[in-house]
Scaffold this active site. Structure first.
Site, PDB file in Angstrom:
ATOM      1  N   ARG A   1       0.834  -1.221   0.000  1.00  0.00           N
ATOM      2  CA  ARG A   1       0.000   0.000   0.000  1.00  0.00           C
ATOM      3  C   ARG A   1       0.865   1.266   0.000  1.00  0.00           C
ATOM      4  O   ARG A   1       0.557   2.254   0.668  1.00  0.00           O
ATOM      5  CB  ARG A   1      -0.938   0.041   1.220  1.00  0.00           C
ATOM      6  CG  ARG A   1      -1.992  -1.061   1.261  1.00  0.00           C
ATOM      7  CD  ARG A   1      -2.970  -0.959   0.110  1.00  0.00           C
ATOM      8  NE  ARG A   1      -4.098  -1.861   0.250  1.00  0.00           N
ATOM      9  CZ  ARG A   1      -4.109  -3.128  -0.164  1.00  0.00           C
ATOM     10  NH1 ARG A   1      -3.042  -3.644  -0.768  1.00  0.00           N
ATOM     11  NH2 ARG A   1      -5.190  -3.863  -0.008  1.00  0.00           N
TER      12      ARG A   1
ATOM     13  N   SER B   1     -10.832  -0.754   2.898  1.00  0.00           N
ATOM     14  CA  SER B   1     -10.113  -0.845   4.178  1.00  0.00           C
ATOM     15  C   SER B   1      -9.771   0.558   4.666  1.00  0.00           C
ATOM     16  O   SER B   1      -9.148   1.330   3.940  1.00  0.00           O
ATOM     17  CB  SER B   1      -8.801  -1.618   4.024  1.00  0.00           C
ATOM     18  OG  SER B   1      -9.045  -2.917   3.578  1.00  0.00           O
TER      19      SER B   1
ATOM     20  N   GLU C   1      -5.341   3.750   5.837  1.00  0.00           N
ATOM     21  CA  GLU C   1      -5.023   3.426   4.446  1.00  0.00           C
ATOM     22  C   GLU C   1      -5.674   4.458   3.532  1.00  0.00           C
ATOM     23  O   GLU C   1      -5.169   4.770   2.464  1.00  0.00           O
ATOM     24  CB  GLU C   1      -5.547   2.022   4.135  1.00  0.00           C
ATOM     25  CG  GLU C   1      -4.992   1.455   2.857  1.00  0.00           C
ATOM     26  CD  GLU C   1      -6.048   1.021   1.889  1.00  0.00           C
ATOM     27  OE1 GLU C   1      -6.800   1.900   1.407  1.00  0.00           O
ATOM     28  OE2 GLU C   1      -6.113  -0.179   1.594  1.00  0.00           O
TER      29      GLU C   1
HETATM   30  P1  FAD Z   1      -9.001   8.450  -5.474  1.00  0.00           P
HETATM   31  O1  FAD Z   1      -9.633   8.283  -4.159  1.00  0.00           O
HETATM   32  O2  FAD Z   1      -9.669   9.307  -6.472  1.00  0.00           O
HETATM   33  O3  FAD Z   1      -7.501   8.957  -5.264  1.00  0.00           O
HETATM   34  C1  FAD Z   1      -6.643   8.267  -4.368  1.00  0.00           C
HETATM   35  C2  FAD Z   1      -5.331   9.039  -4.238  1.00  0.00           C
HETATM   36  O4  FAD Z   1      -4.634   9.064  -5.486  1.00  0.00           O
HETATM   37  C3  FAD Z   1      -5.542  10.517  -3.895  1.00  0.00           C
HETATM   38  O5  FAD Z   1      -4.506  10.922  -3.051  1.00  0.00           O
HETATM   39  C4  FAD Z   1      -5.473  11.230  -5.242  1.00  0.00           C
HETATM   40  O6  FAD Z   1      -5.033  12.585  -5.105  1.00  0.00           O
HETATM   41  C5  FAD Z   1      -4.441  10.384  -5.963  1.00  0.00           C
HETATM   42  N1  FAD Z   1      -4.661  10.308  -7.403  1.00  0.00           N
HETATM   43  C6  FAD Z   1      -5.720   9.722  -8.040  1.00  0.00           C
HETATM   44  N2  FAD Z   1      -5.526   9.772  -9.367  1.00  0.00           N
HETATM   45  C7  FAD Z   1      -4.353  10.399  -9.586  1.00  0.00           C
HETATM   46  C8  FAD Z   1      -3.611  10.756 -10.758  1.00  0.00           C
HETATM   47  N3  FAD Z   1      -4.036  10.466 -11.975  1.00  0.00           N
HETATM   48  N4  FAD Z   1      -2.426  11.410 -10.611  1.00  0.00           N
HETATM   49  C9  FAD Z   1      -1.953  11.700  -9.359  1.00  0.00           C
HETATM   50  N5  FAD Z   1      -2.606  11.394  -8.218  1.00  0.00           N
HETATM   51  C10 FAD Z   1      -3.798  10.744  -8.337  1.00  0.00           C
HETATM   52  N6  FAD Z   1      -7.679  -0.947  -2.588  1.00  0.00           N
HETATM   53  C11 FAD Z   1      -6.833  -1.998  -2.702  1.00  0.00           C
HETATM   54  O7  FAD Z   1      -5.620  -1.813  -2.848  1.00  0.00           O
HETATM   55  N7  FAD Z   1      -7.294  -3.277  -2.649  1.00  0.00           N
HETATM   56  C12 FAD Z   1      -8.593  -3.567  -2.504  1.00  0.00           C
HETATM   57  O8  FAD Z   1      -8.968  -4.733  -2.459  1.00  0.00           O
HETATM   58  C13 FAD Z   1      -9.513  -2.486  -2.390  1.00  0.00           C
HETATM   59  N8  FAD Z   1     -10.832  -2.722  -2.204  1.00  0.00           N
HETATM   60  C14 FAD Z   1     -11.695  -1.679  -2.087  1.00  0.00           C
HETATM   61  C15 FAD Z   1     -13.051  -1.962  -1.913  1.00  0.00           C
HETATM   62  C16 FAD Z   1     -13.975  -0.936  -1.801  1.00  0.00           C
HETATM   63  C17 FAD Z   1     -15.429  -1.261  -1.600  1.00  0.00           C
HETATM   64  C18 FAD Z   1     -13.528   0.418  -1.874  1.00  0.00           C
HETATM   65  C19 FAD Z   1     -14.525   1.533  -1.782  1.00  0.00           C
HETATM   66  C20 FAD Z   1     -12.179   0.710  -2.032  1.00  0.00           C
HETATM   67  C21 FAD Z   1     -11.242  -0.345  -2.138  1.00  0.00           C
HETATM   68  N9  FAD Z   1      -9.869  -0.106  -2.292  1.00  0.00           N
HETATM   69  C22 FAD Z   1      -9.005  -1.163  -2.443  1.00  0.00           C
HETATM   70  C23 FAD Z   1      -9.347   1.275  -2.279  1.00  0.00           C
HETATM   71  C24 FAD Z   1      -9.423   1.979  -3.663  1.00  0.00           C
HETATM   72  O9  FAD Z   1     -10.308   1.325  -4.518  1.00  0.00           O
HETATM   73  C25 FAD Z   1      -8.053   2.071  -4.340  1.00  0.00           C
HETATM   74  O10 FAD Z   1      -7.145   2.781  -3.517  1.00  0.00           O
HETATM   75  C26 FAD Z   1      -8.124   2.761  -5.693  1.00  0.00           C
HETATM   76  O11 FAD Z   1      -6.887   2.657  -6.367  1.00  0.00           O
HETATM   77  C27 FAD Z   1      -8.505   4.241  -5.569  1.00  0.00           C
HETATM   78  O12 FAD Z   1      -8.771   4.727  -6.862  1.00  0.00           O
HETATM   79  P2  FAD Z   1      -9.530   6.097  -7.068  1.00  0.00           P
HETATM   80  O13 FAD Z   1      -9.357   6.505  -8.490  1.00  0.00           O
HETATM   81  O14 FAD Z   1     -10.929   5.972  -6.597  1.00  0.00           O
HETATM   82  O15 FAD Z   1      -8.672   7.033  -6.098  1.00  0.00           O
HETATM   83  N1  EPU Z   2     -10.946 -11.136  10.330  1.00  0.00           N
HETATM   84  C1  EPU Z   2     -11.432 -11.126  11.624  1.00  0.00           C
HETATM   85  N2  EPU Z   2     -12.722 -10.740  11.831  1.00  0.00           N
HETATM   86  C2  EPU Z   2     -13.544 -10.420  10.789  1.00  0.00           C
HETATM   87  C3  EPU Z   2     -13.056 -10.414   9.470  1.00  0.00           C
HETATM   88  C4  EPU Z   2     -11.724 -10.778   9.254  1.00  0.00           C
HETATM   89  O1  EPU Z   2     -10.722 -11.442  12.565  1.00  0.00           O
HETATM   90  O2  EPU Z   2     -14.702 -10.105  11.045  1.00  0.00           O
HETATM   91  C5  EPU Z   2      -9.553 -11.553  10.108  1.00  0.00           C
HETATM   92  C6  EPU Z   2      -9.505 -13.006   9.651  1.00  0.00           C
HETATM   93  O3  EPU Z   2      -8.447 -13.638  10.329  1.00  0.00           O
HETATM   94  C7  EPU Z   2      -9.148 -12.892   8.179  1.00  0.00           C
HETATM   95  C8  EPU Z   2      -8.301 -11.641   8.188  1.00  0.00           C
HETATM   96  O4  EPU Z   2      -8.937 -10.771   9.115  1.00  0.00           O
HETATM   97  O5  EPU Z   2      -8.430 -14.002   7.730  1.00  0.00           O
HETATM   98  C9  EPU Z   2      -8.101 -10.977   6.849  1.00  0.00           C
HETATM   99  O6  EPU Z   2      -9.347 -10.624   6.277  1.00  0.00           O
HETATM  100  P1  EPU Z   2      -9.496 -10.500   4.692  1.00  0.00           P
HETATM  101  O7  EPU Z   2      -8.916 -11.674   4.004  1.00  0.00           O
HETATM  102  O8  EPU Z   2     -10.911 -10.150   4.397  1.00  0.00           O
HETATM  103  O9  EPU Z   2      -8.570  -9.314   4.260  1.00  0.00           O
HETATM  104  P2  EPU Z   2      -7.964  -8.034   4.971  1.00  0.00           P
HETATM  105  O10 EPU Z   2      -6.564  -8.336   5.386  1.00  0.00           O
HETATM  106  O11 EPU Z   2      -8.879  -7.527   5.996  1.00  0.00           O
HETATM  107  C10 EPU Z   2      -6.867  -7.103   2.818  1.00  0.00           C
HETATM  108  C11 EPU Z   2      -6.843  -5.802   2.069  1.00  0.00           C
HETATM  109  C12 EPU Z   2      -8.079  -5.659   1.205  1.00  0.00           C
HETATM  110  C13 EPU Z   2      -8.097  -6.817   0.211  1.00  0.00           C
HETATM  111  C14 EPU Z   2      -8.134  -8.133   0.995  1.00  0.00           C
HETATM  112  C15 EPU Z   2      -8.076  -9.345   0.096  1.00  0.00           C
HETATM  113  C16 EPU Z   2      -5.543  -4.246   3.381  1.00  0.00           C
HETATM  114  C17 EPU Z   2      -5.553  -3.051   4.252  1.00  0.00           C
HETATM  115  N3  EPU Z   2      -6.738  -4.688   2.986  1.00  0.00           N
HETATM  116  O12 EPU Z   2      -7.944  -7.025   3.721  1.00  0.00           O
HETATM  117  O13 EPU Z   2      -7.989  -4.445   0.487  1.00  0.00           O
HETATM  118  O14 EPU Z   2      -9.209  -6.730  -0.649  1.00  0.00           O
HETATM  119  O15 EPU Z   2      -7.001  -8.183   1.897  1.00  0.00           O
HETATM  120  O16 EPU Z   2      -6.776  -9.558  -0.339  1.00  0.00           O
HETATM  121  O17 EPU Z   2      -4.470  -4.763   3.068  1.00  0.00           O
HETATM  122  C18 EPU Z   2      -8.508  -2.124   0.561  1.00  0.00           C
HETATM  123  O18 EPU Z   2      -7.298  -1.919   0.512  1.00  0.00           O
HETATM  124  O19 EPU Z   2      -9.349  -1.196   0.569  1.00  0.00           O
HETATM  125  C19 EPU Z   2      -8.996  -3.505   0.607  1.00  0.00           C
HETATM  126  C20 EPU Z   2     -10.286  -3.820   0.707  1.00  0.00           C
END
Ligand code: FAD
Ligand code: EPU
Length: 342
Positions: A158, A226, A330
């Site tokens: 991240r 997250s 995050e």
């Molecule tokens: P924004 O929120 O629009 O921007 C994020 C940051 O990047 C800001 O600081 C912005 O200024 C900068 N930025 C954006 N575009 C540019 C550009 N072109 N040039 C310079 N700076 C820029 N993230 C994960 O890593 N893994 C996941 O599994 C994951 N799951 C998610 C699930 C949900 C339901 C949600 C809501 C979010 C999740 N995220 C996850 C977080 C998010 O989707 C990612 O961080 C994604 O890359 C953000 O994209 P955005 O365009 O919406 O960013």
């Molecule tokens: N867990 C609990 N209680 C709960 C749920 C989960 O204890 O109610 C524990 C379990 O042990 C589980 C662990 O948390 O195994 C991990 O949960 P999960 O696999 O759902 O993933 P996470 O570590 O919570 C990360 C990323 C997610 C990404 C998933 C899948 C970060 C900060 N988050 O979540 O990214 O989708 O793994 O790989 O690294 C995001 O960045 O926005 C995001 C959603």
């Protein structure tokens, strides 16, 4: 004043001086230079899925809509050049249709392609940095276009140079991907490991199914994924915690597996720490710690920036008090002048 509510998936009510979109570098620089001359703050936005506006923003929000996808092949690789304003999941889905494999574990992540390098998006055992070849940027002050190599981006969990030395200094215009035609599918994550005869299509569909079952859909319930990063702690701290609690979920951080045991770094899921601290399902005013994934905070409708900050600080203090671990956000939190920390 224009509303930012629909520009951020968390959906707080907040306003700014102006919102302008741009589709190319020239139009971006024109708005950027005007804002700069007027000494206005600017914030570059993609899909707003990692940005939470906790207050009105005193400045201009510039929304990236640079589009376009081009592709060429060599014997060993697919090369893709993608406009930063393309939607990430639509792009991943297109790649699946074209059989440009490699992105299947990263399906259904919201947001834009241009934001993917910023926090090096990752899910289900894959981080996007393994597929990024180069990132095309414009340096804001000089207006100069620069090509950064994968190494230049200093990717981590991240993390990237865009959160440090280049924070607020560049616009990402395009991301260039390099996909090896022969590679091993990543199926180590629990529910993916159970797939029989896995294919990229099966992984793509399973990832979508898992995500829909755990994570709230931001179109239905405001959230930014997250809220905190998973903390990485010294092995000694993990062992102290494991003595008090049965079966603490943990992962040895790759790269430290070869080190002597006590120098290893251990990642403990923040979801588990928050769950143990008693926040799972807990509501404070209109902010809820999500019942199936406590690492996600949601906006029940009408939440304020103050509610979000209070809840986040309560969680941080409680996890710190109970486990001696400092959680770090995050998400990108914004106040009236720009990014804020907790
Ligand atoms: P924004 O929120 O629009 O921007 C994020 C940051 O990047 C800001 O600081 C912005 O200024 C900068 N930025 C954006 N575009 C540019 C550009 N072109 N040039 C310079 N700076 C820029 N993230 C994960 O890593 N893994 C996941 O599994 C994951 N799951 C998610 C699930 C949900 C339901 C949600 C809501 C979010 C999740 N995220 C996850 C977080 C998010 O989707 C990612 O961080 C994604 O890359 C953000 O994209 P955005 O365009 O919406 O960013
Ligand atoms: N867990 C609990 N209680 C709960 C749920 C989960 O204890 O109610 C524990 C379990 O042990 C589980 C662990 O948390 O195994 C991990 O949960 P999960 O696999 O759902 O993933 P996470 O570590 O919570 C990360 C990323 C997610 C990404 C998933 C899948 C970060 C900060 N988050 O979540 O990214 O989708 O793994 O790989 O690294 C995001 O960045 O926005 C995001 C959603």
């Amino acid at each position: 004043m224009p509303s930012l509510q629909t520009y951020s998936t968390f959906g707080l009510a907040a306003y700014c001086d102006s919102i302008q979109s741009f589709t190319d570098v020239a139009s971006f620089l024109s708005v950027f230079n005007t804002s700069k001359n007027d000494k206005n703050a600017i914030y570059i936005l993609g899909g707003g899925s990692n940005s939470i506006f906790t207050n009105d923003f005193d400045g201009t929000v510039l929304v990236n809509e640079i589009k376009g996808i081009s592709h060429f092949d060599t014997e060993a690789h697919h090369y893709l050049r993608v406009g930063a304003g393309e939607n990430w999941h639509d792009f991943v889905t297109l790649c699946m249709k074209e059989k440009w494999y490699g992105f299947e574990n990263l399906a259904l992540i919201p947001g834009s392609v241009g934001a993917c390098p910023i926090q090096n998006i990752g899910a289900y055992g894959v981080e996007v940095n393994r597929l990024i070849d180069k990132v095309e940027c414009v340096f804001l002050e000089a207006g100069e276009q620069v090509l950064l190599s994968n190494e230049d981006c200093q990717f981590g969990y991240r993390d990237s140079v865009f959160k440090h030395a280049l924070a607020n200094k560049v616009l990402i215009t395009h991301v260039n991907f390099k996909l090896p035609k022969h590679y091993e599918l990543e199926t180590s994550y629990g529910e993916l490991a159970a797939l029989s005869e896995p294919t990229p299509e099966k992984v793509y569909s399973k990832v979508i199914e898992i995500r829909k079952s755990k994570l709230p859909n931001p179109d239905e319930l405001g959230n930014a994924g997250s809220f905190f990063k998973n903390p990485v702690v010294p092995k000694a701290l993990y062992e102290a915690i494991a003595q008090k609690y049965d079966s603490v979920p943990h992962f040895v951080v790759s790269g430290s597996t070869e080190l002597p045991a006590l120098q290893q770094q251990i990642k403990i899921p923040a979801a588990w720490l928050i769950d143990q601290a008693g926040f799972k399902g807990k509501t404070l005013n209109k902010v809820r710690c999500h019942p199936t994934q406590p690492l996600v905070l949601t906006n029940l409708g009408g939440a304020t920036g103050g509610d979000v900050i209070t809840m986040a600080k309560d969680i941080i203090a409680s996890v710190q008090g109970k486990f001696g671990i400092q959680l770090e956000p995050e998400v990108r939190l914004l106040g009236s002048k720009g990014l804020i920390s907790l």
